[in-house]
Scaffold this motif. Structure first.
Motif, mmCIF file in Angstrom:
data_model
loop_
_atom_site.group_PDB
_atom_site.id
_atom_site.type_symbol
_atom_site.label_atom_id
_atom_site.label_comp_id
_atom_site.label_asym_id
_atom_site.label_seq_id
_atom_site.Cartn_x
_atom_site.Cartn_y
_atom_site.Cartn_z
ATOM 1 N N GLN A 48 1.511 22.711 -19.083
ATOM 2 C CA GLN A 48 2.789 23.079 -19.684
ATOM 3 C C GLN A 48 3.953 22.715 -18.759
ATOM 4 O O GLN A 48 5.015 22.289 -19.215
ATOM 5 C CB GLN A 48 2.758 24.589 -19.922
ATOM 6 C CG GLN A 48 3.967 25.147 -20.611
ATOM 7 C CD GLN A 48 3.981 26.674 -20.506
ATOM 8 O OE1 GLN A 48 2.935 27.307 -20.396
ATOM 9 N NE2 GLN A 48 5.150 27.261 -20.536
ATOM 10 N N LEU A 49 3.728 22.872 -17.455
ATOM 11 C CA LEU A 49 4.792 22.582 -16.499
ATOM 12 C C LEU A 49 5.163 21.107 -16.488
ATOM 13 O O LEU A 49 6.325 20.749 -16.289
ATOM 14 C CB LEU A 49 4.339 22.984 -15.097
ATOM 15 C CG LEU A 49 5.328 23.866 -14.372
ATOM 16 C CD1 LEU A 49 5.496 25.174 -15.097
ATOM 17 C CD2 LEU A 49 4.886 24.091 -12.948
ATOM 18 N N ASP A 51 5.153 19.206 -19.016
ATOM 19 C CA ASP A 51 5.994 19.029 -20.200
ATOM 20 C C ASP A 51 7.411 19.566 -19.927
ATOM 21 O O ASP A 51 8.410 18.899 -20.185
ATOM 22 C CB ASP A 51 5.325 19.762 -21.372
ATOM 23 C CG ASP A 51 5.927 19.444 -22.733
ATOM 24 O OD1 ASP A 51 6.904 18.669 -22.784
ATOM 25 O OD2 ASP A 51 5.432 19.972 -23.741
ATOM 26 N N LEU A 52 7.486 20.764 -19.347
ATOM 27 C CA LEU A 52 8.792 21.403 -19.104
ATOM 28 C C LEU A 52 9.604 20.691 -18.022
ATOM 29 O O LEU A 52 10.827 20.596 -18.117
ATOM 30 C CB LEU A 52 8.587 22.849 -18.646
ATOM 31 C CG LEU A 52 8.319 23.916 -19.687
ATOM 32 C CD1 LEU A 52 8.070 25.243 -18.982
ATOM 33 C CD2 LEU A 52 9.503 24.057 -20.636
ATOM 34 N N TYR A 53 8.920 20.254 -16.965
ATOM 35 C CA TYR A 53 9.617 19.717 -15.791
ATOM 36 C C TYR A 53 9.416 18.212 -15.607
ATOM 37 O O TYR A 53 9.774 17.659 -14.581
ATOM 38 C CB TYR A 53 9.169 20.463 -14.524
ATOM 39 C CG TYR A 53 9.751 21.858 -14.417
ATOM 40 C CD1 TYR A 53 10.960 22.085 -13.755
ATOM 41 C CD2 TYR A 53 9.112 22.952 -14.992
ATOM 42 C CE1 TYR A 53 11.497 23.350 -13.657
ATOM 43 C CE2 TYR A 53 9.642 24.231 -14.905
ATOM 44 C CZ TYR A 53 10.835 24.426 -14.232
ATOM 45 O OH TYR A 53 11.368 25.691 -14.139
ATOM 46 N N MET A 55 6.748 16.341 -15.092
ATOM 47 C CA MET A 55 5.923 16.007 -13.931
ATOM 48 C C MET A 55 4.893 14.949 -14.307
ATOM 49 O O MET A 55 4.480 14.874 -15.459
ATOM 50 C CB MET A 55 5.215 17.261 -13.433
ATOM 51 C CG MET A 55 6.186 18.257 -12.826
ATOM 52 S SD MET A 55 5.391 19.831 -12.502
ATOM 53 C CE MET A 55 6.619 20.563 -11.395
ATOM 54 N N PRO A 138 12.574 12.957 -19.640
ATOM 55 C CA PRO A 138 11.529 12.528 -20.570
ATOM 56 C C PRO A 138 12.102 11.767 -21.771
ATOM 57 O O PRO A 138 13.244 12.006 -22.155
ATOM 58 C CB PRO A 138 10.910 13.856 -21.034
ATOM 59 C CG PRO A 138 11.995 14.860 -20.891
ATOM 60 C CD PRO A 138 12.853 14.417 -19.743
ATOM 61 N N ALA A 143 7.336 13.025 -24.711
ATOM 62 C CA ALA A 143 7.243 14.287 -25.470
ATOM 63 C C ALA A 143 6.032 14.259 -26.391
ATOM 64 O O ALA A 143 5.281 15.233 -26.502
ATOM 65 C CB ALA A 143 8.530 14.521 -26.255
ATOM 66 N N PRO B 78 7.882 16.411 -31.988
ATOM 67 C CA PRO B 78 6.518 15.884 -31.997
ATOM 68 C C PRO B 78 5.503 16.936 -32.423
ATOM 69 O O PRO B 78 5.630 18.101 -32.048
ATOM 70 C CB PRO B 78 6.293 15.478 -30.533
ATOM 71 C CG PRO B 78 7.222 16.335 -29.750
ATOM 72 C CD PRO B 78 8.418 16.575 -30.623
ATOM 73 N N GLU B 92 7.868 20.154 -28.266
ATOM 74 C CA GLU B 92 9.322 20.111 -28.120
ATOM 75 C C GLU B 92 9.740 18.662 -27.946
ATOM 76 O O GLU B 92 9.013 17.870 -27.369
ATOM 77 C CB GLU B 92 9.704 20.963 -26.901
ATOM 78 C CG GLU B 92 11.081 21.541 -26.968
ATOM 79 C CD GLU B 92 11.404 22.156 -28.328
ATOM 80 O OE1 GLU B 92 12.041 21.433 -29.142
ATOM 81 O OE2 GLU B 92 11.029 23.302 -28.582
ATOM 82 N N ALA B 94 12.092 15.323 -26.759
ATOM 83 C CA ALA B 94 12.619 14.876 -25.466
ATOM 84 C C ALA B 94 14.060 15.340 -25.266
ATOM 85 O O ALA B 94 14.451 15.723 -24.155
ATOM 86 C CB ALA B 94 12.530 13.354 -25.377
ATOM 87 N N ARG B 97 13.978 18.980 -24.217
ATOM 88 C CA ARG B 97 13.441 19.083 -22.853
ATOM 89 C C ARG B 97 14.487 18.611 -21.841
ATOM 90 O O ARG B 97 14.672 19.223 -20.792
ATOM 91 C CB ARG B 97 12.180 18.235 -22.696
ATOM 92 C CG ARG B 97 10.967 18.771 -23.415
ATOM 93 C CD ARG B 97 10.435 20.021 -22.754
ATOM 94 N NE ARG B 97 9.190 20.457 -23.349
ATOM 95 C CZ ARG B 97 8.944 21.705 -23.755
ATOM 96 N NH1 ARG B 97 9.875 22.640 -23.621
ATOM 97 N NH2 ARG B 97 7.783 22.027 -24.257
ATOM 98 N N THR B 98 15.140 17.501 -22.165
ATOM 99 C CA THR B 98 16.151 16.949 -21.259
ATOM 100 C C THR B 98 17.318 17.914 -21.113
ATOM 101 O O THR B 98 17.810 18.149 -20.004
ATOM 102 C CB THR B 98 16.637 15.583 -21.778
ATOM 103 O OG1 THR B 98 15.503 14.706 -21.819
ATOM 104 C CG2 THR B 98 17.696 14.976 -20.872
ATOM 105 N N LEU B 101 16.419 20.626 -18.750
ATOM 106 C CA LEU B 101 16.426 20.231 -17.341
ATOM 107 C C LEU B 101 17.835 19.966 -16.820
ATOM 108 O O LEU B 101 18.185 20.382 -15.717
ATOM 109 C CB LEU B 101 15.565 18.980 -17.145
ATOM 110 C CG LEU B 101 14.054 19.188 -17.190
ATOM 111 C CD1 LEU B 101 13.336 17.841 -17.155
ATOM 112 C CD2 LEU B 101 13.605 20.058 -16.011
#
Lengths: 228, 137
Positions: A48-49, A51-53, A55, A138, A143, B78, B92, B94, B97-98, B101
């Motif tokens: 999950q991280l 996806d979130l960050y 990585m 991303p 995604a 997605p 979720e 992009a 997510r972007t 961040l």
């Protein structure tokens, strides 16, 4: 790797949170029990991280300040790809490459200590603009890759292997820079490492590209990948 | 039944009859598997609502059920499901997510330790946090 820093700075409002990107908890367990860290270690079975960050490999790190603000976005946590210079006959790497691996790690650890000590006054804390400039963002393929990856890992657990493998392959194709996706899905050797011939072939195909993206930090190696 | 792989793990929900690729959930169940809630104005998250398209209502809502997959596609997020339609991932996009961040507010998460105890990043507010990943592989 982090315990000594945590021991020295936990009273300075500093904590390490280690995240194991392991779909199989039992694969992570012996490592955690052996190291027995006093800081929290969490298990991220579905990455999950990542996806979130955004990585793509391990070890990676994010520096987050007391207010929950990112002061260094996702980056390689000081690893240098010395293994690429491995001599398969002697199973060693040249001394100078080994020295670079050590100095890279030491430089990163020293930077964390500086931050733990000085907080926002540390030279390693990025301004908001610098943090944004150092951030990899991303895209739609990434995604989508995370979605297929999560489904593939789950289907593998319920033994729908053929369908799972197709999803994991597709995820890796959509997000080719992610070694986490590729290695988590890959077959492992007896020692638990996804480091068989397919891994080495994929590493060789990197050519001049990095396996661990260099950290933008004074004292870090800036040379290209070492050659085997 | 359908299994939806949410960020906090697999969640079982009752799924109504439909074609493979449709996910007909009881209206209250959208909240069990996503941050979205069915309201009179559409499917909503906070102040944002995705209205039901008036020309294709049947693809999105039917009696007391909602086709969450149709909304997901409509929002360009997605998603993926198993070939038999029993297991789902609603991801979720992009852009979101972007945005998470680039706000520089570290996205929160909750993950278990070896004993199954959940820890959230936000539990450690007030401390400098070195978030560090590793893996056995």
């Amino acid at each position: 790797m982090w315990q000594a820093i945590y021991d020295d700075y936990q009273n300075k409002d500093f904590i390490v949170i280690a995240i194991a990107m392991d779909n199989d908890i039992e694969a992570a367990r012996p490592w955690i029990e052996e190291a027995a860290p006093t800081y929290p270690v969490m298990i991220d079975r579905y990455h999950q991280l990542a996806d979130l960050y955004n990585m793509v490999n391990v070890p990676q790190a994010v520096w987050i300040n007391e207010d929950g603000r990112i002061v260094r976005p996702t980056e390689n946590a000081g690893a240098f790809e010395g293994f690429r210079a491995l001599n398969f006959e002697t199973m060693t790497v040249p001394e100078e490459v080994s020295a670079t691996v050590q100095s890279s790690k030491a430089t990163y650890v020293a930077a964390i200590r500086d931050w733990a000590e000085k907080g926002e006054d540390s030279v390693h804390v990025f301004s908001p603009n610098d943090a944004l400039a150092h951030m990899d963002k991303p895209d739609d393929n990434i995604a989508k890759a995370h979605v297929l990856f999560r489904l593939g890992l789950y289907l593998r657990q319920i033994s729908k292997n053929e369908e799972a493998d197709a999803l994991l392959k597709q995820a890796s194709e959509l997000h080719p820079h992610s070694w986490s996706i590729w290695r988590q899905a890959a077959d492992t050797l007896d020692n638990g490492l996804a480091a068989g011939p397919a891994f080495w072939q994929r590493v060789n195909e990197l050519g001049e590209s990095h396996y661990y993206k260099p950290v933008d930090m004074e004292g870090m190696p800036t040379e290209g990948p070492p050659k085997g | 039944m359908a299994t939806v792989l949410t960020e906090s793990g697999p969640v079982e929900v009752s799924a109504g009859p439909g074609l493979v690729g449709e996910l007909w959930l009881a209206r209250p169940d959208t909240e069990k598997v996503s941050d979205w809630t069915m309201k009179p104005e559409g499917l909503c998250k906070g102040d944002i609502c995705m209205p039901v398209p008036t020309d294709r209502t049947d693809e999105f809502v039917r009696d007391d059920r909602v086709n969450l997959a149709a909304f997901w596609q409509r929002m360009n997020k997605p998603l993926a499901h198993s070939a038999d339609g029993d297991v789902w991932v609603l991801g979720e996009d992009a852009e979101d997510r972007t945005a998470g961040l680039t706000s520089l507010d570290a996205p929160d998460f909750a993950l278990p330790d070896l004993d199954g105890k959940l820890h959230s990043l936000s539990d450690y507010r007030g401390k400098k946090v070195l978030l560090a990943t590793w893996a056995s592989w």
